[in-house]
Write an enzyme that holds these catalytic residues in place. Structure first.
Site, PDB file in Angstrom:
ATOM      1  N   ASP A 123       0.853  -1.193   0.000  1.00  0.00           N
ATOM      2  CA  ASP A 123       0.000   0.000   0.000  1.00  0.00           C
ATOM      3  C   ASP A 123       0.885   1.237   0.000  1.00  0.00           C
ATOM      4  O   ASP A 123       1.819   1.361   0.808  1.00  0.00           O
ATOM      5  CB  ASP A 123      -0.908   0.000   1.229  1.00  0.00           C
ATOM      6  N   GLU A 166      -4.731   2.773  -3.948  1.00  0.00           N
ATOM      7  CA  GLU A 166      -3.262   2.693  -3.954  1.00  0.00           C
ATOM      8  C   GLU A 166      -2.757   1.370  -3.385  1.00  0.00           C
ATOM      9  O   GLU A 166      -1.612   1.271  -2.964  1.00  0.00           O
ATOM     10  CB  GLU A 166      -2.679   3.871  -3.140  1.00  0.00           C
TER      11      GLU A 166
END
Length: 252
Positions: A123, A166
């Protein structure tokens, strides 16, 4: 048209020969000889009938064959387009990695084939700040840079996907925890080195936090995701830009 003319001429010649032969035999049976008038009839009648009929027939066959070939070409083109669209439907349009559904399918397919491996969940750190400060176009470029770094650190046989936002998933086929730890650290460093200049000249710094889980035979994606997610949240809580392994591996 040359082929049509050729085939029609051949058919007409055969018809003429057959007509002459039949006429000669018929006249012989009747005890008569074939004179010029009879010969002319045996030639003119097949010519008048066989040539146009043969030309028409062969021309129709040619047109049908051409139509079939066009249909086959169109079918091949449609097949290629369908294959391309199907492949595009599996990919994330921004990064070129597998989308979430295709990634999960690929991972579960690997496990279904009895292959062990390791799942990495990466992430991007502080990604909202990148969007807020530099704009979403710069944020998109950041995601592409991260995806490229992941691709450069993994094998062609591994599965890479964008899970959403993301967050990225990497499944290292048949990789044990030791190998997964090395790859995860390579990815972390590669992303850290993938910073780039924003439109205003400012440096966009990139880092990722990574959680790791190993896959035993029969493990489901949901189970692996749950373990990797916990490690990811732990990495975020400990300051980001780090790799966290399962507890047993850390203790070892």
């Amino acid at each position: 048209m040359r082929k049509v003319f050729f085939h029609a001429s051949v058919s007409t010649a055969v018809s003429i020969l057959a007509s002459v032969a039949i006429g000669w035999m018929a006249l012989t049976v009747l005890g008569r000889e074939m004179d010029s008038a009879a010969l002319a009839m045996c030639i003119l009648c097949p010519t008048a009938i066989a040539f146009p009929a043969s030309a028409y027939t062969y021309n129709q066959r040619r047109r049908v064959a051409d139509a079939h070939e066009r249909l086959r070409a169109a079918h091949r083109e449609l097949t290629d387009v369908h294959r391309e669209l199907a492949e595009r439907a599996r990919l994330d349009s921004l990064t070129g990695l597998l989308n979430r559904g295709a990634f999960i399918e690929a991972v579960e397919g690997s496990e279904g084939a009895g292959k062990a491996g390791s799942l990495l969940i990466a992430d991007a750190d502080n990604f909202k700040q990148i969007n807020d400060r530099f704009g979403h176009l710069t944020g998109d470029e950041a995601l592409r840079r991260i995806a490229s770094a992941i691709g450069g650190c993994t094998r062609r046989t591994d599965h890479r996907g964008r899970l959403g936002g993301e967050e990225f998933g990497i499944f290292l086929v048949e990789a044990d925890l030791k190998e997964a730890s090395k790859v995860a650290e390579r990815i972390r460093k590669a992303v850290e080195e993938a910073g780039f200049a924003a439109p205003d000249g400012s440096l966009v710094r990139l880092t990722v936090s990574i959680g790791v889980a190993t896959a035993e035979a029969g493990a489901t994606f949901t189970e692996l995701m749950s373990v990797a997610d916990k490690r990811l949240y732990e990495a975020k809580a400990k300051g980001r830009n780090m790799v966290i392994l399962p507890p047993q591996a850390t203790a070892a």
